[in-house]
Design a protein around this motif. Structure first.
Motif, PDB file in Angstrom:
ATOM      1  N   ASP A 112       6.980 -29.638 -19.150  1.00 49.44           N
ATOM      2  CA  ASP A 112       6.561 -30.361 -20.368  1.00 49.44           C
ATOM      3  C   ASP A 112       5.097 -30.101 -20.742  1.00 49.44           C
ATOM      4  O   ASP A 112       4.569 -30.740 -21.655  1.00 49.44           O
ATOM      5  CB  ASP A 112       6.804 -31.870 -20.204  1.00 49.44           C
ATOM      6  CG  ASP A 112       5.910 -32.487 -19.131  1.00 49.44           C
ATOM      7  OD1 ASP A 112       5.243 -31.722 -18.385  1.00 49.44           O
ATOM      8  OD2 ASP A 112       5.870 -33.725 -19.038  1.00 49.44           O
ATOM      9  N   ASN A 113       4.454 -29.155 -20.070  1.00 51.34           N
ATOM     10  CA  ASN A 113       3.037 -28.877 -20.372  1.00 51.34           C
ATOM     11  C   ASN A 113       2.968 -27.847 -21.515  1.00 51.34           C
ATOM     12  O   ASN A 113       2.744 -26.650 -21.299  1.00 51.34           O
ATOM     13  CB  ASN A 113       2.321 -28.379 -19.123  1.00 51.34           C
ATOM     14  CG  ASN A 113       0.810 -28.365 -19.306  1.00 51.34           C
ATOM     15  OD1 ASN A 113       0.312 -28.480 -20.434  1.00 51.34           O
ATOM     16  ND2 ASN A 113       0.081 -28.209 -18.215  1.00 51.34           N
ATOM     17  N   ALA A 119      -0.962 -21.630 -24.193  1.00 49.76           N
ATOM     18  CA  ALA A 119      -2.126 -20.880 -23.700  1.00 49.76           C
ATOM     19  C   ALA A 119      -1.681 -19.641 -22.927  1.00 49.76           C
ATOM     20  O   ALA A 119      -2.214 -18.548 -23.127  1.00 49.76           O
ATOM     21  CB  ALA A 119      -2.999 -21.779 -22.829  1.00 49.76           C
ATOM     22  N   TRP A 120      -0.657 -19.793 -22.056  1.00 48.93           N
ATOM     23  CA  TRP A 120      -0.232 -18.617 -21.264  1.00 48.93           C
ATOM     24  C   TRP A 120       0.332 -17.530 -22.168  1.00 48.93           C
ATOM     25  O   TRP A 120       0.055 -16.346 -21.980  1.00 48.93           O
ATOM     26  CB  TRP A 120       0.792 -19.014 -20.193  1.00 48.93           C
ATOM     27  CG  TRP A 120       0.265 -20.076 -19.277  1.00 48.93           C
ATOM     28  CD1 TRP A 120       0.889 -21.223 -18.893  1.00 48.93           C
ATOM     29  CD2 TRP A 120      -1.036 -20.102 -18.657  1.00 48.93           C
ATOM     30  NE1 TRP A 120       0.059 -21.962 -18.084  1.00 48.93           N
ATOM     31  CE2 TRP A 120      -1.116 -21.298 -17.927  1.00 48.93           C
ATOM     32  CE3 TRP A 120      -2.134 -19.247 -18.653  1.00 48.93           C
ATOM     33  CZ2 TRP A 120      -2.254 -21.649 -17.210  1.00 48.93           C
ATOM     34  CZ3 TRP A 120      -3.277 -19.593 -17.945  1.00 48.93           C
ATOM     35  CH2 TRP A 120      -3.325 -20.774 -17.232  1.00 48.93           C
ATOM     36  N   LEU A 121       1.120 -17.947 -23.157  1.00 45.21           N
ATOM     37  CA  LEU A 121       1.683 -16.924 -24.060  1.00 45.21           C
ATOM     38  C   LEU A 121       0.571 -16.245 -24.854  1.00 45.21           C
ATOM     39  O   LEU A 121       0.582 -15.029 -25.042  1.00 45.21           O
ATOM     40  CB  LEU A 121       2.717 -17.549 -24.995  1.00 45.21           C
ATOM     41  CG  LEU A 121       3.982 -18.113 -24.330  1.00 45.21           C
ATOM     42  CD1 LEU A 121       4.999 -18.519 -25.389  1.00 45.21           C
ATOM     43  CD2 LEU A 121       4.610 -17.145 -23.332  1.00 45.21           C
ATOM     44  N   ALA A 122      -0.441 -17.049 -25.289  1.00 49.77           N
ATOM     45  CA  ALA A 122      -1.560 -16.464 -26.049  1.00 49.77           C
ATOM     46  C   ALA A 122      -2.342 -15.469 -25.191  1.00 49.77           C
ATOM     47  O   ALA A 122      -2.958 -14.540 -25.713  1.00 49.77           O
ATOM     48  CB  ALA A 122      -2.481 -17.566 -26.552  1.00 49.77           C
ATOM     49  N   MET A 123      -2.298 -15.678 -23.866  1.00 43.12           N
ATOM     50  CA  MET A 123      -3.038 -14.783 -22.967  1.00 43.12           C
ATOM     51  C   MET A 123      -2.136 -13.697 -22.391  1.00 43.12           C
ATOM     52  O   MET A 123      -2.449 -13.106 -21.347  1.00 43.12           O
ATOM     53  CB  MET A 123      -3.688 -15.602 -21.850  1.00 43.12           C
ATOM     54  CG  MET A 123      -4.876 -16.388 -22.363  1.00 43.12           C
ATOM     55  SD  MET A 123      -5.761 -17.253 -21.047  1.00 43.12           S
ATOM     56  CE  MET A 123      -4.726 -18.657 -20.875  1.00 43.12           C
ATOM     57  N   ASP A 124      -1.023 -13.421 -23.091  1.00 48.67           N
ATOM     58  CA  ASP A 124      -0.138 -12.305 -22.732  1.00 48.67           C
ATOM     59  C   ASP A 124       0.591 -12.477 -21.403  1.00 48.67           C
ATOM     60  O   ASP A 124       0.994 -11.485 -20.789  1.00 48.67           O
ATOM     61  CB  ASP A 124      -0.894 -10.960 -22.736  1.00 48.67           C
ATOM     62  CG  ASP A 124      -1.393 -10.613 -24.118  1.00 48.67           C
ATOM     63  OD1 ASP A 124      -0.681 -10.932 -25.081  1.00 48.67           O
ATOM     64  OD2 ASP A 124      -2.502 -10.048 -24.227  1.00 48.67           O
ATOM     65  N   PHE A 125       0.754 -13.711 -20.965  1.00 50.00           N
ATOM     66  CA  PHE A 125       1.684 -13.963 -19.862  1.00 50.00           C
ATOM     67  C   PHE A 125       3.085 -14.065 -20.472  1.00 50.00           C
ATOM     68  O   PHE A 125       3.242 -14.499 -21.622  1.00 50.00           O
ATOM     69  CB  PHE A 125       1.362 -15.289 -19.161  1.00 50.00           C
ATOM     70  CG  PHE A 125       0.193 -15.209 -18.210  1.00 50.00           C
ATOM     71  CD1 PHE A 125       0.391 -15.154 -16.837  1.00 50.00           C
ATOM     72  CD2 PHE A 125      -1.111 -15.193 -18.690  1.00 50.00           C
ATOM     73  CE1 PHE A 125      -0.685 -15.087 -15.964  1.00 50.00           C
ATOM     74  CE2 PHE A 125      -2.200 -15.122 -17.816  1.00 50.00           C
ATOM     75  CZ  PHE A 125      -1.990 -15.069 -16.449  1.00 50.00           C
TER      76      PHE A 125
END
Ligand SMILES: CC(C)(COP(=O)(O)OP(=O)(O)OC[C@H]1O[C@@H](n2cnc3c(N)ncnc32)[C@H](O)[C@@H]1OP(=O)(O)O)[C@@H](O)C(=O)NCCC(=O)NCCS
Length: 159
Positions: A112-113, A119-125
């Motif tokens: 649920d975070n 943020a992770w997707l924006a940082m290409d994770f």
């Protein structure tokens, strides 16, 4: 902003920062932070602004598979979010991993975070495909033990 490895003298400031991270960050014992500062400082960078610890990443290189680095705790002070602090800290760990010849950064997140997910997707994770999808987040059941379902993210450390 300065990015600098965790040192023992900064542990009280780090604890103050991480105490603000509930419910997604749980404070560990002081001797745990001593361990991180003493044995793992290369992958435990702090972000310092005006002398204050405003961000941190606690990460470890796996001894089981040394090509991997696991990010355990990632935290930016609530007054300093969305200005690139986590990005800078993750890049620092990525650089260290690249120097060591590592291949993968990975981490887990509570399903649920949603801020962390973005943020992770924006940082290409990438969000590792899981057993179910909850509000667009792939979740792996029991990843951290019975009932501990987690979203898992990974990023390759490329050439
Ligand atoms: C998730 C968290 C670590 C992000 O830290 P941050 O320093 O604000 O992140 P950054 O400013 O470096 O942002 C990095 C990228 O993520 C994006 N991002 C960060 N927070 C976001 C949010 N709430 N919504 C959408 N995108 C977000 C940024 O826009 C940026 O992408 P961009 O450069 O393309 O704009 C921070 O919100 C936090 O400390 N949360 C509480 C603790 C926590 O949940 N930790 C993670 C546990 S897995």
């Amino acid at each position: 902003m300065i990015i600098t490895p965790l040192t023992v003298d900064r542990i009280p400031d780090l604890e103050k920062l991480l105490a603000l991270g509930e419910p997604y960050i749980r404070l560990r014992g002081s001797s745990d932070y001593w361990l991180y500062a003493t044995l793992f400082a290369n992958t435990c960078p702090l972000a310092i602004t005006d002398g204050q610890v405003v961000g941190s990443v606690i990460a470890f290189r796996s001894q089981v598979d040394p090509s991997e680095i696991y990010l355990q705790d990632v935290m930016t002070h609530p007054n300093h979010r969305r200005i690139g602090i986590t990005r800078a800290l993750v890049e620092d760990v990525h650089r260290q991993g690249s120097l060591w010849g590592c291949q993968r950064l990975f981490l887990t997140s509570e399903p649920d975070n949603h801020a962390a997910h973005k943020a992770w997707l924006a940082m290409d994770f990438s969000n590792v495909p899981g057993d179910t999808t909850e509000q667009g987040v792939s979740v792996i059941y029991n990843y951290k033990g019975p009932g501990k379902h987690r979203a898992v993210y990974e990023r390759q450390i490329g050439a």
